[in-house]
Design a protein around this motif. Structure first.
Motif, PDB file in Angstrom:
ATOM      1  N   SER A 390       5.676  -8.476  39.748  1.00  0.00           N
ATOM      2  CA  SER A 390       6.255  -9.410  38.978  1.00  0.00           C
ATOM      3  C   SER A 390       6.656  -8.638  37.495  1.00  0.00           C
ATOM      4  CB  SER A 390       5.185 -10.565  38.481  1.00  0.00           C
ATOM      5  OG  SER A 390       5.451 -11.298  37.602  1.00  0.00           O
ATOM      6  N   ASN A 391       5.791  -7.718  36.987  1.00  0.00           N
ATOM      7  CA  ASN A 391       5.847  -7.011  36.067  1.00  0.00           C
ATOM      8  C   ASN A 391       7.302  -6.108  35.868  1.00  0.00           C
ATOM      9  OD1 ASN A 391       3.797  -7.786  34.649  1.00  0.00           O
ATOM     10  ND2 ASN A 391       2.471  -6.040  34.952  1.00  0.00           N
ATOM     11  N   VAL A 392       7.519  -5.466  36.952  1.00  0.00           N
ATOM     12  CA  VAL A 392       8.816  -4.600  37.163  1.00  0.00           C
ATOM     13  C   VAL A 392       9.825  -5.446  37.533  1.00  0.00           C
ATOM     14  CG1 VAL A 392       9.961  -3.118  39.083  1.00  0.00           C
ATOM     15  CG2 VAL A 392       7.334  -2.634  38.501  1.00  0.00           C
ATOM     16  N   LYS A 393       9.748  -6.583  37.943  1.00  0.00           N
ATOM     17  CA  LYS A 393      11.191  -7.550  38.025  1.00  0.00           C
ATOM     18  C   LYS A 393      11.382  -7.935  36.663  1.00  0.00           C
ATOM     19  CE  LYS A 393      10.436  -9.268  42.455  1.00  0.00           C
ATOM     20  NZ  LYS A 393      10.209 -10.440  43.358  1.00  0.00           N
ATOM     21  N   ALA A 394      10.190  -8.347  35.839  1.00  0.00           N
ATOM     22  CA  ALA A 394      10.676  -8.613  34.337  1.00  0.00           C
ATOM     23  C   ALA A 394      11.232  -7.442  33.612  1.00  0.00           C
ATOM     24  CB  ALA A 394       9.307  -9.170  33.757  1.00  0.00           C
ATOM     25  N   LEU A 395      10.709  -6.372  33.922  1.00  0.00           N
ATOM     26  CA  LEU A 395      11.475  -5.081  33.409  1.00  0.00           C
ATOM     27  C   LEU A 395      12.819  -4.831  33.744  1.00  0.00           C
ATOM     28  CD1 LEU A 395       8.363  -2.561  33.476  1.00  0.00           C
ATOM     29  CD2 LEU A 395       8.745  -4.167  31.622  1.00  0.00           C
ATOM     30  N   GLU A 396      13.003  -4.922  34.938  1.00  0.00           N
ATOM     31  CA  GLU A 396      14.320  -4.841  35.288  1.00  0.00           C
ATOM     32  C   GLU A 396      15.534  -5.960  34.725  1.00  0.00           C
ATOM     33  OE1 GLU A 396      14.089  -5.159  39.507  1.00  0.00           O
ATOM     34  OE2 GLU A 396      13.650  -2.938  39.904  1.00  0.00           O
TER      35      GLU A 396
END
Length: 412
Positions: A390-396
């Protein structure tokens, strides 16, 4: 003073008994349980009956083979591997340090989450919410929403069926570039919905940056692990789409195979019946040619035998034989047509069998990728894997927005 707070949206484990407090964990303050809010808490099996029974009946009515019928759709999904019975999303504003449940700000967070929840079902018509709870008896106020995603008008299986991907597509979320999945788009949309409610209560959505110049060794390893999980998640998302497409293709081919197999069986039955009739006609045709019962006797009376035989008997017998030969020729022509249809049906079935074998071969590597992904989730733990994904998707998404912004500035 304007508050700035983060928004967290996570996939939960879906522990309905924990959410409804039939089971209480150690981190719960029982004295504050009365402050919790229960929006709904329906039995999930009843929800499945309400959503899918009519579609299940329509599906079963179309099945000619007993082994294709589905007795219990709930059990089919529960024991299957394609879809989950339901999904849980957990929403939280801030953290235990700046929005503690026992603080004034924590009470404000609860009010915002409650207001957000009021419009959730209307905003998400393809996510049937059956259990929703706002918890105030833990460190930070947070919202648990359990729902069954479904889509209507499906061409495969039940016309109304469980599918998170299709449910999100029905609500306008279509997968895009790498990492920009239907789910990540929906999460972003819901965060924006929650941020609008926060703004009405003078809380600004704080979107954290993604770059840290001074990572410690531990944090560096964590970040690497996050990237690995995110990369694998992106591959899995792509493979899941391919798997769904191949599965649908295989089901279509299986349906065609079954259709041609039924045609083949029908042609075989007709061919057998034709063979029986052919033998019957052939046996009876010999009677017209050889059996004395079907020969005219010589005449009596004034007419000579020769004249009767030549002028009456022979023309009639010849005419009857021509009629019989004509009937036999037509019958043999139809038999040849049946044999041609039978050969064509055999060829179609053989071709479909080869296509099914090829589809099964293509599915096998995708199953291996899915197993590797599940192993990684097991190693990290569901909570950790969901969190980092979830965090990486938000960062992307943030990186994409930053690039688009930089591009617009460059154009200007």
């Amino acid at each position: 003073m304007l508050l700035k707070r983060t928004i967290s949206v996570m996939l939960g484990k879906g522990s309905v008994n924990h959410n409804s407090r039939k089971f209480k964990a150690e981190n719960i303050d029982a004295e504050r349980t009365s402050q919790n809010i229960t929006y709904c808490n329906e039995p999930i099996k009843q929800v499945y009956h309400n959503l899918f029974d009519d579609a299940l009946q329509r599906y079963n009515d179309k099945q000619k083979r007993a082994d294709r019928r589905i007795d219990d759709y709930y059990e089919k999904i529960r024991t299957g591997k394609q879809e989950k019975l339901f999904y849980e999303v957990i929403l939280q504003i801030g953290n235990k340090d700046n929005m503690a449940a026992i603080s004034k700000d924590g009470q404000l967070a609860a009010k915002v989450l409650d207001e957000y929840m009021q419009d959730f079902q209307g905003r998400n018509p393809n996510m049937r919410v059956f259990s929703a709870h706002l918890h105030m008896d833990e460190a930070t106020p947070h919202l648990h929403i359990d729902f069954v995603p479904f889509a209507t008008g499906s061409k495969r299986g039940l016309d109304t069926r469980v599918s998170l991907k299709q449910a999100l597509a029905k609500q306008g979320f279509a997968g895009g570039a790498r990492g920009d999945t239907e789910w990540s788009q929906w999460v972003r949309s819901e965060k924006e919905q929650l941020s609008r409610v926060m703004e009405r209560h003078d809380i600004q959505w704080e979107q954290l940056g993604i770059h840290d110049e001074h990572l410690s060794v531990v944090n560096f390893k964590k970040e690497q692990r996050v990237k690995e999980v995110a990369a694998l998640d992106a591959v899995l998302s792509k493979r899941q789409v391919e798997l769904e497409q191949l599965t649908e293709k295989t089901l279509v081919q299986q349906s065609e195979h079954d259709k041609y197999a039924a045609k083949l069986e029908n042609v075989q039955d007709k061919f057998k019946a034709a063979k029986i009739k052919e033998k019957f006609v052939a046996d009876n045709a010999r009677h017209y040619d050889d059996d004395p019962e079907f020969q005219l006797p010589p005449p009596k009376g004034m007419m000579s035998a020769k004249a009767y035989h030549e002028k009456v008997a022979m023309p009639l017998v010849s005419k009857l034989k021509n009629v019989i030969r004509s009937i036999l020729l037509q019958f043999f022509d139809k038999t040849r047509n049946l044999q041609t249809a039978l050969n064509r049906a055999y060829g179609q079935v053989e071709g479909l069998s080869k296509r099914l074998e090829k589809a099964e071969t293509e599915l096998e590597p995708l199953r291996k990728v899915e197993k590797d992904y599940r192993r990684l989730r097991h190693g990290l733990g569901d909570d950790e894997a969901d969190r980092v994904i979830s965090n990486v998707k938000a960062l992307e998404i943030a990186e994409q927005q930053k690039k688009r912004s930089a591009k617009r500035d460059y154009v200007r």
